[in-house]
Scaffold this motif. Structure first.
Motif, PDB file in Angstrom:
ATOM      1  N   ALA A 148     -26.378  28.836  -3.950  1.00 19.85           N
ATOM      2  CA  ALA A 148     -25.534  27.656  -4.181  1.00 19.85           C
ATOM      3  C   ALA A 148     -24.852  27.722  -5.547  1.00 19.85           C
ATOM      4  O   ALA A 148     -23.658  27.414  -5.677  1.00 19.85           O
ATOM      5  N   LEU A 149     -25.593  28.141  -6.566  1.00 18.76           N
ATOM      6  CA  LEU A 149     -25.012  28.269  -7.906  1.00 18.76           C
ATOM      7  C   LEU A 149     -23.902  29.321  -7.922  1.00 18.76           C
ATOM      8  O   LEU A 149     -22.846  29.119  -8.525  1.00 18.76           O
ATOM      9  N   ALA A 150     -24.143  30.437  -7.256  1.00 20.03           N
ATOM     10  CA  ALA A 150     -23.148  31.513  -7.232  1.00 20.03           C
ATOM     11  C   ALA A 150     -21.869  31.077  -6.527  1.00 20.03           C
ATOM     12  O   ALA A 150     -20.755  31.369  -6.985  1.00 20.03           O
ATOM     13  N   GLU A 151     -22.016  30.363  -5.425  1.00 24.66           N
ATOM     14  CA  GLU A 151     -20.832  29.907  -4.683  1.00 24.66           C
ATOM     15  C   GLU A 151     -20.006  28.944  -5.539  1.00 24.66           C
ATOM     16  O   GLU A 151     -18.776  29.043  -5.608  1.00 24.66           O
ATOM     17  N   TRP A 152     -20.690  28.024  -6.212  1.00 24.05           N
ATOM     18  CA  TRP A 152     -20.012  27.082  -7.119  1.00 24.05           C
ATOM     19  C   TRP A 152     -19.332  27.836  -8.264  1.00 24.05           C
ATOM     20  O   TRP A 152     -18.160  27.608  -8.568  1.00 24.05           O
ATOM     21  N   TRP A 153     -20.063  28.764  -8.878  1.00 23.96           N
ATOM     22  CA  TRP A 153     -19.553  29.510 -10.032  1.00 23.96           C
ATOM     23  C   TRP A 153     -18.347  30.376  -9.657  1.00 23.96           C
ATOM     24  O   TRP A 153     -17.315  30.351 -10.327  1.00 23.96           O
ATOM     25  N   ALA A 154     -18.495  31.129  -8.581  1.00 23.69           N
ATOM     26  CA  ALA A 154     -17.441  32.076  -8.180  1.00 23.69           C
ATOM     27  C   ALA A 154     -16.148  31.359  -7.819  1.00 23.69           C
ATOM     28  O   ALA A 154     -15.060  31.926  -7.947  1.00 23.69           O
ATOM     29  N   SER A 155     -16.245  30.101  -7.401  1.00 23.56           N
ATOM     30  CA  SER A 155     -15.051  29.357  -6.995  1.00 23.56           C
ATOM     31  C   SER A 155     -14.261  28.827  -8.189  1.00 23.56           C
ATOM     32  O   SER A 155     -13.111  28.431  -8.041  1.00 23.56           O
ATOM     33  N   MET A 156     -14.876  28.794  -9.391  1.00 22.50           N
ATOM     34  CA  MET A 156     -14.205  28.135 -10.510  1.00 22.50           C
ATOM     35  C   MET A 156     -14.222  28.887 -11.834  1.00 22.50           C
ATOM     36  O   MET A 156     -13.478  28.550 -12.742  1.00 22.50           O
ATOM     37  N   VAL A 157     -15.052  29.924 -11.977  1.00 20.67           N
ATOM     38  CA  VAL A 157     -15.171  30.615 -13.266  1.00 20.67           C
ATOM     39  C   VAL A 157     -14.867  32.099 -13.081  1.00 20.67           C
ATOM     40  O   VAL A 157     -15.302  32.713 -12.107  1.00 20.67           O
ATOM     41  N   GLU A 158     -14.131  32.679 -14.039  1.00 13.38           N
ATOM     42  CA  GLU A 158     -13.732  34.090 -13.913  1.00 13.38           C
ATOM     43  C   GLU A 158     -14.833  35.064 -14.319  1.00 13.38           C
ATOM     44  O   GLU A 158     -14.797  36.228 -13.945  1.00 13.38           O
ATOM     45  N   ILE A 159     -15.795  34.604 -15.121  1.00 20.14           N
ATOM     46  CA  ILE A 159     -16.875  35.507 -15.553  1.00 20.14           C
ATOM     47  C   ILE A 159     -17.642  35.966 -14.311  1.00 20.14           C
ATOM     48  O   ILE A 159     -18.079  35.151 -13.507  1.00 20.14           O
ATOM     49  N   PRO A 160     -17.820  37.280 -14.120  1.00 17.71           N
ATOM     50  CA  PRO A 160     -18.526  37.769 -12.937  1.00 17.71           C
ATOM     51  C   PRO A 160     -19.959  37.255 -12.852  1.00 17.71           C
ATOM     52  O   PRO A 160     -20.591  36.990 -13.889  1.00 17.71           O
ATOM     53  N   CYS A 161     -20.455  37.119 -11.637  1.00 15.30           N
ATOM     54  CA  CYS A 161     -21.860  36.725 -11.488  1.00 15.30           C
ATOM     55  C   CYS A 161     -22.627  37.747 -10.659  1.00 15.30           C
ATOM     56  O   CYS A 161     -22.077  38.445  -9.806  1.00 15.30           O
ATOM     57  N   VAL A 162     -23.919  37.817 -10.972  1.00 14.87           N
ATOM     58  CA  VAL A 162     -24.875  38.674 -10.267  1.00 14.87           C
ATOM     59  C   VAL A 162     -25.909  37.738  -9.657  1.00 14.87           C
ATOM     60  O   VAL A 162     -26.381  36.815 -10.327  1.00 14.87           O
ATOM     61  N   VAL A 163     -26.267  37.956  -8.405  1.00 16.70           N
ATOM     62  CA  VAL A 163     -27.274  37.126  -7.750  1.00 16.70           C
ATOM     63  C   VAL A 163     -28.452  37.998  -7.344  1.00 16.70           C
ATOM     64  O   VAL A 163     -28.272  39.060  -6.747  1.00 16.70           O
ATOM     65  N   MET A 164     -29.659  37.537  -7.668  1.00 21.54           N
ATOM     66  CA  MET A 164     -30.866  38.251  -7.246  1.00 21.54           C
ATOM     67  C   MET A 164     -31.055  38.077  -5.745  1.00 21.54           C
ATOM     68  O   MET A 164     -31.114  36.950  -5.243  1.00 21.54           O
ATOM     69  N   GLY A 165     -31.115  39.199  -5.031  1.00 26.01           N
ATOM     70  CA  GLY A 165     -31.336  39.146  -3.592  1.00 26.01           C
ATOM     71  C   GLY A 165     -32.810  39.016  -3.259  1.00 26.01           C
ATOM     72  O   GLY A 165     -33.649  38.732  -4.128  1.00 26.01           O
ATOM     73  N   GLY A 166     -33.146  39.229  -2.000  1.00 25.68           N
ATOM     74  CA  GLY A 166     -34.526  39.114  -1.552  1.00 25.68           C
ATOM     75  C   GLY A 166     -35.168  40.472  -1.326  1.00 25.68           C
ATOM     76  O   GLY A 166     -34.627  41.510  -1.712  1.00 25.68           O
ATOM     77  N   THR A 167     -36.312  40.463  -0.663  1.00 19.03           N
ATOM     78  CA  THR A 167     -37.039  41.709  -0.390  1.00 19.03           C
ATOM     79  C   THR A 167     -36.465  42.443   0.819  1.00 19.03           C
ATOM     80  O   THR A 167     -36.849  43.578   1.095  1.00 19.03           O
TER      81      THR A 167
END
Length: 216
Positions: A148-167
């Motif tokens: 949810a944080l990544a979706e919000w961030w990617a829609s409005m901020v240019e700084i790239p994001c990294v999301v921790m995935g699962g196992t």
């Protein structure tokens, strides 16, 4: 631009392992499996001496494969082992670290536990922001809060994001669908039943096939 750079790319988080040589072999295998943007080497509970020896062993392997070697922990060690960058988990240390090391090193930031904290981090303009914990892959899927944080961030901020995935390696697809530029994996690669090389190969195939293309 390689064909992978128009979609979410893989970042590896090195697991905690007492046997540094065995860890080095697993990492070398993982990097032989295909595209990896960067590798984060956390300090975990290691003391400075142990961590430095591990970093000295792993950094050349990472860099020889064409990935960026990121140290999460002691900035002095990052300098000694000629790392490409620093991953900072403590928000209070971020501004000072950036003033000291950019643009010489990549400086990325974790600790983005909510929107307010993420925006605080964003004000410092790090090279990337990391959603989730480096050892947060405790379920097959990525944490819903991180998505949810990544979706919000990617829609409005240019700084790239990294999301921790699962196992589960398949967790990279929901991450890519948020618009995140990078997905981080640890156990999904290093504990894969067929080995790390097959894991990276499979994950890149999945991303090639199903990840949305940026700008599409």
């Amino acid at each position: 631009m390689t064909k992978q750079e128009d979609r979410c790319r893989l970042v590896l988080v090195v697991p905690e392992e007492d046997d540094a040589q065995a860890l080095a072999q697993k990492l070398e295998a993982a990097l032989s499996g295909g595209d990896v943007a960067s590798v984060i080497v956390p300090q975990y509970a290691s003391d400075e001496q142990v961590f430095q020896k591990r970093a000295e062993l792993l950094l050349p392997i990472i860099q020889d494969a064409g990935a960026a070697g990121m140290i999460a922990g002691d900035s002095r060690i990052a300098g000694r082992v000629k790392a490409d960058g620093l991953h900072v988990e403590v928000v209070a240390e971020l501004v000072e670290t950036m003033e000291k090391f950019t643009p010489k090193l990549i400086v990325g930031a974790g600790g983005a536990s909510d929107r307010h904290r993420a925006l605080e981090i964003g004000e410092a303009r790090p090279d990337y922001i990391f959603f989730g914990k480096l050892d947060g892959d405790i379920k097959p899927e990525a944490h819903p809060k991180s998505l949810a944080l990544a979706e919000w961030w990617a829609s409005m901020v240019e700084i790239p994001c990294v999301v921790m995935g699962g196992t589960d390696g398949a967790s990279v697809i929901p991450v890519s669908e948020t618009g995140a530029e990078f997905v981080a994996l640890r156990e999904a690669v290093f504990s894969h039943p067929q080995g790390p090389a097959d894991a990276v190969r499979e994950i890149n195939s999945l991303l090639d096939e199903k990840a949305p293309r940026f700008g599409a």
